[in-house]
Scaffold this motif. Structure first.
Motif, PDB file in Angstrom:
ATOM      1  N   LYS A  39      -1.631  65.305  -2.401  1.00 46.50           N
ATOM      2  CA  LYS A  39      -3.098  65.841  -1.978  1.00 46.50           C
ATOM      3  C   LYS A  39      -3.667  65.081  -0.737  1.00 46.50           C
ATOM      4  O   LYS A  39      -4.505  65.566   0.024  1.00 46.50           O
ATOM      5  CB  LYS A  39      -3.824  65.979  -3.125  1.00 46.50           C
ATOM      6  CG  LYS A  39      -3.485  66.998  -4.434  1.00 46.50           C
ATOM      7  CD  LYS A  39      -4.464  66.963  -5.397  1.00 46.50           C
ATOM      8  CE  LYS A  39      -3.980  67.853  -6.409  1.00 46.50           C
ATOM      9  NZ  LYS A  39      -4.674  67.933  -7.548  1.00 46.50           N
ATOM     10  N   LEU A  40      -3.386  63.964  -0.741  1.00 44.59           N
ATOM     11  CA  LEU A  40      -3.825  62.939   0.181  1.00 44.59           C
ATOM     12  C   LEU A  40      -3.239  62.699   1.561  1.00 44.59           C
ATOM     13  O   LEU A  40      -3.599  62.203   2.427  1.00 44.59           O
ATOM     14  CB  LEU A  40      -4.549  61.542  -0.566  1.00 44.59           C
ATOM     15  CG  LEU A  40      -5.414  61.849  -1.630  1.00 44.59           C
ATOM     16  CD1 LEU A  40      -5.681  60.319  -2.271  1.00 44.59           C
ATOM     17  CD2 LEU A  40      -6.857  62.401  -1.192  1.00 44.59           C
ATOM     18  N   GLY A  41      -1.849  62.783   1.232  1.00 47.50           N
ATOM     19  CA  GLY A  41      -0.810  62.225   2.435  1.00 47.50           C
ATOM     20  C   GLY A  41       0.261  61.255   1.707  1.00 47.50           C
ATOM     21  O   GLY A  41      -0.357  60.309   0.759  1.00 47.50           O
ATOM     22  N   ALA A  42       1.365  61.126   2.293  1.00 50.32           N
ATOM     23  CA  ALA A  42       2.432  60.267   1.267  1.00 50.32           C
ATOM     24  C   ALA A  42       2.041  59.028   1.759  1.00 50.32           C
ATOM     25  O   ALA A  42       2.283  58.149   1.281  1.00 50.32           O
ATOM     26  CB  ALA A  42       3.647  60.588   2.322  1.00 50.32           C
ATOM     27  N   ASP A  43       1.102  58.816   2.937  1.00 48.16           N
ATOM     28  CA  ASP A  43       0.771  57.432   3.411  1.00 48.16           C
ATOM     29  C   ASP A  43      -0.453  56.868   2.778  1.00 48.16           C
ATOM     30  O   ASP A  43      -0.927  55.655   2.951  1.00 48.16           O
ATOM     31  CB  ASP A  43       0.604  57.197   4.903  1.00 48.16           C
ATOM     32  CG  ASP A  43      -0.330  58.349   5.571  1.00 48.16           C
ATOM     33  OD1 ASP A  43      -0.875  59.042   4.467  1.00 48.16           O
ATOM     34  OD2 ASP A  43      -0.895  57.995   6.648  1.00 48.16           O
ATOM     35  N   ALA A  44      -0.937  57.675   1.869  1.00 49.66           N
ATOM     36  CA  ALA A  44      -2.527  57.085   1.268  1.00 49.66           C
ATOM     37  C   ALA A  44      -2.395  56.060   0.436  1.00 49.66           C
ATOM     38  O   ALA A  44      -3.135  55.347   0.123  1.00 49.66           O
ATOM     39  CB  ALA A  44      -3.156  58.646   0.696  1.00 49.66           C
ATOM     40  N   ILE A  45      -1.043  56.284  -0.321  1.00 49.66           N
ATOM     41  CA  ILE A  45      -1.085  55.036  -1.413  1.00 49.66           C
ATOM     42  C   ILE A  45       0.289  54.443  -1.201  1.00 49.66           C
ATOM     43  O   ILE A  45       1.476  55.156  -1.251  1.00 49.66           O
ATOM     44  CB  ILE A  45      -0.984  55.496  -2.908  1.00 49.66           C
ATOM     45  CG1 ILE A  45      -2.441  56.321  -3.073  1.00 49.66           C
ATOM     46  CG2 ILE A  45      -0.776  54.446  -3.937  1.00 49.66           C
ATOM     47  CD1 ILE A  45      -2.629  57.050  -4.418  1.00 49.66           C
TER      48      ILE A  45
END
Length: 219
Positions: A200-206
Motif C-alpha cells: 500500500k505504501l511502496g516497497a521502499d516504505a519499510i
C-alpha cells in the motif's frame, strides 16, 4: 498504543476495553489492585487507566509504588471521587490526568492520546515521516497527501513504527504493541502486516534489517 485498565467494576471494565479497542488502542485489563500493580510494574504500556476505589488496594498506593520505583508511564485516574481535594491528592501522588465518573469513551481516548503525545514529546496528533502522514485522532493515513486505506492492525503497525522512526523495531516489539496480553500471539502475522503495508505504501516504505527487525524507509 498499548494501555492498561485497572478497574474492579466488570461492566465498566468491558465497556472501556471495547470502546478503546474501537479507538485502535491495544488494551490489557486488571480487575484487582494486586494484578494491576504487578502488570503496571512489569509490563510496558503507553498509558495506564487507574481506578482509585479498588477493593483490595487503594489506587493511590499503587500509583505511589510505581513512581517510587521510577515507573514513569502516564497515568489517567478514573474515579467517583470528583471533588477538587481528591484530584489534588491524585495529581500530587504522580497522576498525569484525572477524570471523574461518569465519562464518555471519546473523552477518555482523547485524554490518553494527549498523555501519550506529551510522553513522546509530540505536540500534535499527526505523525509525519518523509512522504507519510498519520492522523492518530482521525485514524487516517496519507502519502503525498493522498488517503490510504489501512486496516486497524496495519494502522497500529505503521503508527508504532512512525513513533520509532529511525530505530529498528523487532517483531517482538510490534507483537507487544498490537496484541493484548491474553491474545494468542503469532509473530508471523507481523510479517503479513509489513507485507501489506509495503504493497500500500511502496516497497521502499519499510526496510527489513536482517536478524533484527524493521525500520521505516526514508521515503
Amino acid at each position: 498504543m498499548r494501555v492498561l485498565i485497572i478497574e474492579d467494576d466488570r461492566l465498566l471494565l468491558v465497556q472501556l476495553k471495547q470502546g478503546l479497542e474501537r479507538e485502535l488502542f491495544t488494551v490489557d485489563v486488571a480487575a484487582t489492585g494486586e494484578d494491576g500493580a504487578h502488570l503496571g510494574a512489569e509490563e510496558s504500556y503507553d498509558a495506564i487507566i487507574l481506578d482509585l476505589g479498588l477493593p483490595d488496594m487503594d489506587g493511590l498506593d499503587i500509583l505511589r509504588q510505581w513512581r517510587a520505583a521510577d515507573r514513569n508511564t502516564p497515568v489517567l485516574i478514573l474515579t467517583a471521587r470528583g471533588d477538587w481535594h481528591a484530584k489534588l491528592i491524585g495529581l500530587n501522588a504522580g497522576a498525569d490526568d484525572y477524570l471523574a465518573k461518569p465519562f464518555e469513551i471519546a473523552e477518555v481516548a482523547a485524554r490518553l492520546r494527549a498523555l501519550i503525545r506529551r510522553a513522546h514529546g509530540q505536540a500534535s496528533s499527526i505523525l509525519r515521516h518523509g512522504r507519510l502522514e498519520l492522523d492518530l485522532a482521525a485514524a487516517e493515513a496519507r502519502r503525498d497527501g493522498q488517503a490510504i486505506r489501512l486496516t486497524a492492525h496495519e494502522f497500529k503497525t505503521l503508527a508504532y513504527m512512525m513513533r520509532h522512526a529511525g530505530s529498528i523495531v523487532s517483531q517482538a516489539e510490534l507483537t507487544e504493541a498490537l496484541y493484548a496480553q491474553d491474545f494468542v500471539r503469532d509473530s508471523n502475522t507481523i510479517e503479513v502486516f509489513i507485507a501489506r503495508l509495503r504493497r500500500k505504501l511502496g516497497a521502499d516504505a519499510i526496510e527489513t534489517v536482517r536478524g533484527l527487525g524493521y525500520r521505516l524507509g526514508s521515503s
